[in-house]
Scaffold this motif. Sequence first.
Motif, PDB file in Angstrom:
ATOM      1  N   VAL A 148     -41.353  10.483 -94.938  1.00 23.80           N
ATOM      2  CA  VAL A 148     -42.491  10.809 -94.073  1.00 23.80           C
ATOM      3  C   VAL A 148     -43.491   9.665 -94.157  1.00 23.80           C
ATOM      4  O   VAL A 148     -43.871   9.246 -95.253  1.00 23.80           O
ATOM      5  N   ASN A 149     -43.852   9.168 -93.032  1.00 20.34           N
ATOM      6  CA  ASN A 149     -44.860   8.094 -92.996  1.00 20.34           C
ATOM      7  C   ASN A 149     -46.118   8.655 -92.328  1.00 20.34           C
ATOM      8  O   ASN A 149     -46.081   9.129 -91.207  1.00 20.34           O
ATOM      9  N   ASN A 150     -47.179   8.590 -93.078  1.00 23.61           N
ATOM     10  CA  ASN A 150     -48.437   9.159 -92.599  1.00 23.61           C
ATOM     11  C   ASN A 150     -49.459   8.037 -92.501  1.00 23.61           C
ATOM     12  O   ASN A 150     -49.746   7.378 -93.492  1.00 23.61           O
ATOM     13  N   TYR A 151     -49.985   7.769 -91.364  1.00 27.19           N
ATOM     14  CA  TYR A 151     -50.972   6.699 -91.239  1.00 27.19           C
ATOM     15  C   TYR A 151     -51.989   7.039 -90.153  1.00 27.19           C
ATOM     16  O   TYR A 151     -51.810   7.968 -89.376  1.00 27.19           O
ATOM     17  N   SER A 152     -53.069   6.273 -90.179  1.00 31.10           N
ATOM     18  CA  SER A 152     -54.146   6.568 -89.234  1.00 31.10           C
ATOM     19  C   SER A 152     -54.242   5.482 -88.175  1.00 31.10           C
ATOM     20  O   SER A 152     -54.004   4.306 -88.446  1.00 31.10           O
ATOM     21  N   VAL A 153     -54.612   5.903 -87.005  1.00 30.37           N
ATOM     22  CA  VAL A 153     -54.774   4.972 -85.881  1.00 30.37           C
ATOM     23  C   VAL A 153     -56.155   5.230 -85.292  1.00 30.37           C
ATOM     24  O   VAL A 153     -56.566   6.391 -85.141  1.00 30.37           O
ATOM     25  N   TYR A 154     -56.848   4.157 -85.011  1.00 30.21           N
ATOM     26  CA  TYR A 154     -58.159   4.326 -84.405  1.00 30.21           C
ATOM     27  C   TYR A 154     -58.171   3.680 -83.025  1.00 30.21           C
ATOM     28  O   TYR A 154     -57.856   2.492 -82.873  1.00 30.21           O
ATOM     29  N   GLY A 155     -58.512   4.488 -82.057  1.00 30.33           N
ATOM     30  CA  GLY A 155     -58.604   3.977 -80.694  1.00 30.33           C
ATOM     31  C   GLY A 155     -59.994   3.430 -80.460  1.00 30.33           C
ATOM     32  O   GLY A 155     -60.969   4.172 -80.505  1.00 30.33           O
ATOM     33  N   THR A 156     -60.071   2.127 -80.258  1.00 24.27           N
ATOM     34  CA  THR A 156     -61.377   1.482 -80.145  1.00 24.27           C
ATOM     35  C   THR A 156     -61.662   1.042 -78.711  1.00 24.27           C
ATOM     36  O   THR A 156     -60.752   0.622 -77.992  1.00 24.27           O
ATOM     37  N   ASP A 157     -62.925   1.144 -78.355  1.00 25.35           N
ATOM     38  CA  ASP A 157     -63.339   0.716 -77.016  1.00 25.35           C
ATOM     39  C   ASP A 157     -63.454  -0.802 -77.044  1.00 25.35           C
ATOM     40  O   ASP A 157     -64.397  -1.350 -77.608  1.00 25.35           O
ATOM     41  N   VAL A 158     -62.466  -1.467 -76.465  1.00 23.29           N
ATOM     42  CA  VAL A 158     -62.419  -2.929 -76.577  1.00 23.29           C
ATOM     43  C   VAL A 158     -63.526  -3.626 -75.775  1.00 23.29           C
ATOM     44  O   VAL A 158     -63.769  -4.814 -75.950  1.00 23.29           O
ATOM     45  N   THR A 159     -64.178  -2.864 -74.888  1.00 24.48           N
ATOM     46  CA  THR A 159     -65.276  -3.480 -74.128  1.00 24.48           C
ATOM     47  C   THR A 159     -66.581  -3.438 -74.925  1.00 24.48           C
ATOM     48  O   THR A 159     -67.568  -4.047 -74.565  1.00 24.48           O
ATOM     49  N   GLU A 160     -66.594  -2.670 -76.022  1.00 22.97           N
ATOM     50  CA  GLU A 160     -67.811  -2.520 -76.847  1.00 22.97           C
ATOM     51  C   GLU A 160     -67.423  -2.668 -78.307  1.00 22.97           C
ATOM     52  O   GLU A 160     -67.333  -1.687 -79.039  1.00 22.97           O
ATOM     53  N   LEU A 161     -67.167  -3.905 -78.694  1.00 23.41           N
ATOM     54  CA  LEU A 161     -66.695  -4.102 -80.068  1.00 23.41           C
ATOM     55  C   LEU A 161     -67.827  -4.225 -81.090  1.00 23.41           C
ATOM     56  O   LEU A 161     -67.608  -4.537 -82.256  1.00 23.41           O
ATOM     57  N   GLY A 211     -63.210  -3.156 -98.803  1.00 23.01           N
ATOM     58  CA  GLY A 211     -61.898  -3.076 -99.426  1.00 23.01           C
ATOM     59  C   GLY A 211     -61.151  -1.815 -99.027  1.00 23.01           C
ATOM     60  O   GLY A 211     -60.010  -1.617 -99.413  1.00 23.01           O
ATOM     61  N   ASP A 212     -61.794  -0.936 -98.306  1.00 20.17           N
ATOM     62  CA  ASP A 212     -61.121   0.291 -97.893  1.00 20.17           C
ATOM     63  C   ASP A 212     -61.365   0.504 -96.402  1.00 20.17           C
ATOM     64  O   ASP A 212     -62.487   0.797 -95.991  1.00 20.17           O
ATOM     65  N   ALA A 213     -60.329   0.313 -95.633  1.00 20.57           N
ATOM     66  CA  ALA A 213     -60.493   0.353 -94.183  1.00 20.57           C
ATOM     67  C   ALA A 213     -60.604   1.770 -93.653  1.00 20.57           C
ATOM     68  O   ALA A 213     -60.163   2.717 -94.290  1.00 20.57           O
ATOM     69  N   ALA A 214     -61.212   1.878 -92.477  1.00 23.60           N
ATOM     70  CA  ALA A 214     -61.394   3.182 -91.848  1.00 23.60           C
ATOM     71  C   ALA A 214     -60.088   3.687 -91.237  1.00 23.60           C
ATOM     72  O   ALA A 214     -59.874   4.883 -91.132  1.00 23.60           O
ATOM     73  N   ALA A 215     -59.229   2.766 -90.834  1.00 27.01           N
ATOM     74  CA  ALA A 215     -57.944   3.169 -90.242  1.00 27.01           C
ATOM     75  C   ALA A 215     -56.895   2.123 -90.585  1.00 27.01           C
ATOM     76  O   ALA A 215     -57.233   0.991 -90.933  1.00 27.01           O
TER      77      ALA A 215
END
Lengths: 483, 227
Positions: free
Chosen positions: A174-187, A249-253
């Motif tokens: 089982v691979n569990n990971y997080s993905v964050y959808g970012t608004d690329v027009t407002e970085l 050192g600890d990413a949000a996603a």
Amino acid sequence: MFFTYLRRELRRRRKAALVVASGLALGIALVIVVNSVSSGMGKAQDKVLESLYGLGTDMTVTKAAPAQSSDNAQQRPRFDFDAQDSDSDAEQSSDIVMPQGFQTLAASTVTKVGEQNGVSDAVGGLSLQVIKVNGQFTRGQFQQNGDGGRQGGPGGGTGQPQGEVQGGGANFDVNNYSVYGTDVTELTAGPLTSSKITSGRTFKSTETDAKVVVVDSAYAKEKELKVGSTVTIKKVKFKVIGIATADSGDAAANLYVPLKQAQTISDQKNKVTTIYVKATDSQQIDTVKSTIQKNISGTTVTTSADLADTVSGSLSTASSLATNVGKWLSIAVLVAAFLVAGLLTSSAVSRRVREFGTLKALGWRSGRVTRQVVGEAMVNGLLGGALGIALGLAGAYVVTAISPTLEAQLGGGGGTGGPGGGFGGPGRRAAAKTLDVALTAPVSATTVAIAVGLAVAGGLIAGAFGGWRASRLRPADALRRVE
Amino acid sequence: MYELKSVTKRYTRGKETVDALAGVDLTIADGDRLVIQGPTGGGKSTLLQMLGGLDKPTAGEVVLDGTDLARLSEAKLTKVRSENIGFVFQSFNLIPTLTAQENVETALVPLGVKVKDRRERAAEALKSVGLGERLAHLPSEMSGGQQQRVAIARALVKQPKVLLADEPTGNLDESMRDEIMDVLERMWKELGLTFIMVTHDSAIAKKAPRLATIRKGKITVKENASS
């Protein structure tokens, strides 16, 4: 005459001067260390909070997840695999992508939030959790017993074949990971702002629906991903364009993809989980929070101050020690130092009654005598200040050099909607996370200014004690007392 | 010129009341030399403090050149002291951390004399009392007689109208006493000032042209024709 007299007098009473200066120095040094450690704690806390929702965000708007109920069982991820023949080597794979932690908000809410008074900028993001199950699921084989499989019972038996099922089973990971959808027009807002691109590049504003991904460096290392590699999320292939390293050192996603892509793969079209809000005036954050809560019902607005309350662990303990014990200890030492300085100066005046009486007999005004006493006390105070600043800087330097590691636990309340669990986007994932933060003790110009102010105050207080006594001396009394 | 009219100074300690001066009347002309004698606790030093504006009487007037010191504010009294009155004390009362020259300069500080002028005048005053070579010495580096001469220079450097000396030879041996008395007498003659001195020393008292005796706060003045 003022300076000559002052210099000689301080030299004559150097032991007393040293005691006064040392007391003040100790108090001032404590103030500097406590102040700088507190500031370090604040910075550490900021760093922890930045890891949650990035730099420049004043608050987040979310919608709390519904309370747990039996219906929630339906929302839990469910995987269906058909068992294959035992001799089949084919792997089966299934991944589920779902919003993380919160209920989703309509993308139009982002615009609505952005239109509120006091809001400078509002950016939406979609935080997703991906669970991927991958492996082999094989059927078992029925084996008949060797006696022909017929076992008759009394009276002739059942006539059913006898045997057992052998083999079959499942071998999967089982691979569990997080993905964050970012608004690329407002970085300029969102979790990615607290990471630095260490390889490749970040998103272009034109890549609103591009199949590109920025990978967190720790995840990239674990999965051996690099710029140019391909990552598959729910059968959609994304090209790795950059590797980001989180400041804390600890990413949000683990993965960052364009918002539109995140919405597509999670079937959450025009939905976001978190709105990152920047206020026009950082002093008006509470007002803006109230406005949003009032005008957009059903949302939870979390400011960094709310979030800070959820930080626990040794960072929180140390922070509370610095702000409470440290503050009161500094005040106690300072008060004691001021009192000792005042009493010593006053007692020095008592020992110099004849001297001051003589000067008054010679025509020195009370003000001139008082100035002399206050001047001596001020020099003591400034000496103490200089010593204290040196000691304080050394203390702060030692704290920074040792750089003790503090543990910060975020959230932990586990509730929904409240400070324990109601903060933005990846916060839910972070609710159970623990961060190690190195403590520093930065000394600001303000702290040094406070120290100088305290030194002057110490001198003035001591001088006031002594000066008051000196000014009240009547020459006849002063001379009579010693003759 | 001093005119003391019914000067009374009363001290109260608990329920006990003592009149250190009990209706003293006294006139001292400019250029006079008056020696005040009397038993310990008789009121000699109190009288000197009234004359020097260091203390105010409980009743009566202390008039110096037409001004009643008893009615002056502390600031004005301080001004009078700084300009017109020089003091010499039994224990010299020098500032221990300042040199002889700086000690003398302290008398010129309240007059606002510029530093350079102040130094020159202090050096000149010390030369006049025979301490021209001791300008940079601290009191602790000088004998009792030398310290008292520094105190005399300090009292006279501002050229006061009045010199008040409270047992100036009380802490000195006989040879030093004569030396100091010679200096004081010479200065009195040279500067033409009013010189009032409190002493226990009968030998000095005998030489005084006017001798005042205070007992239990009452004063009697005797002219000495032989001096």
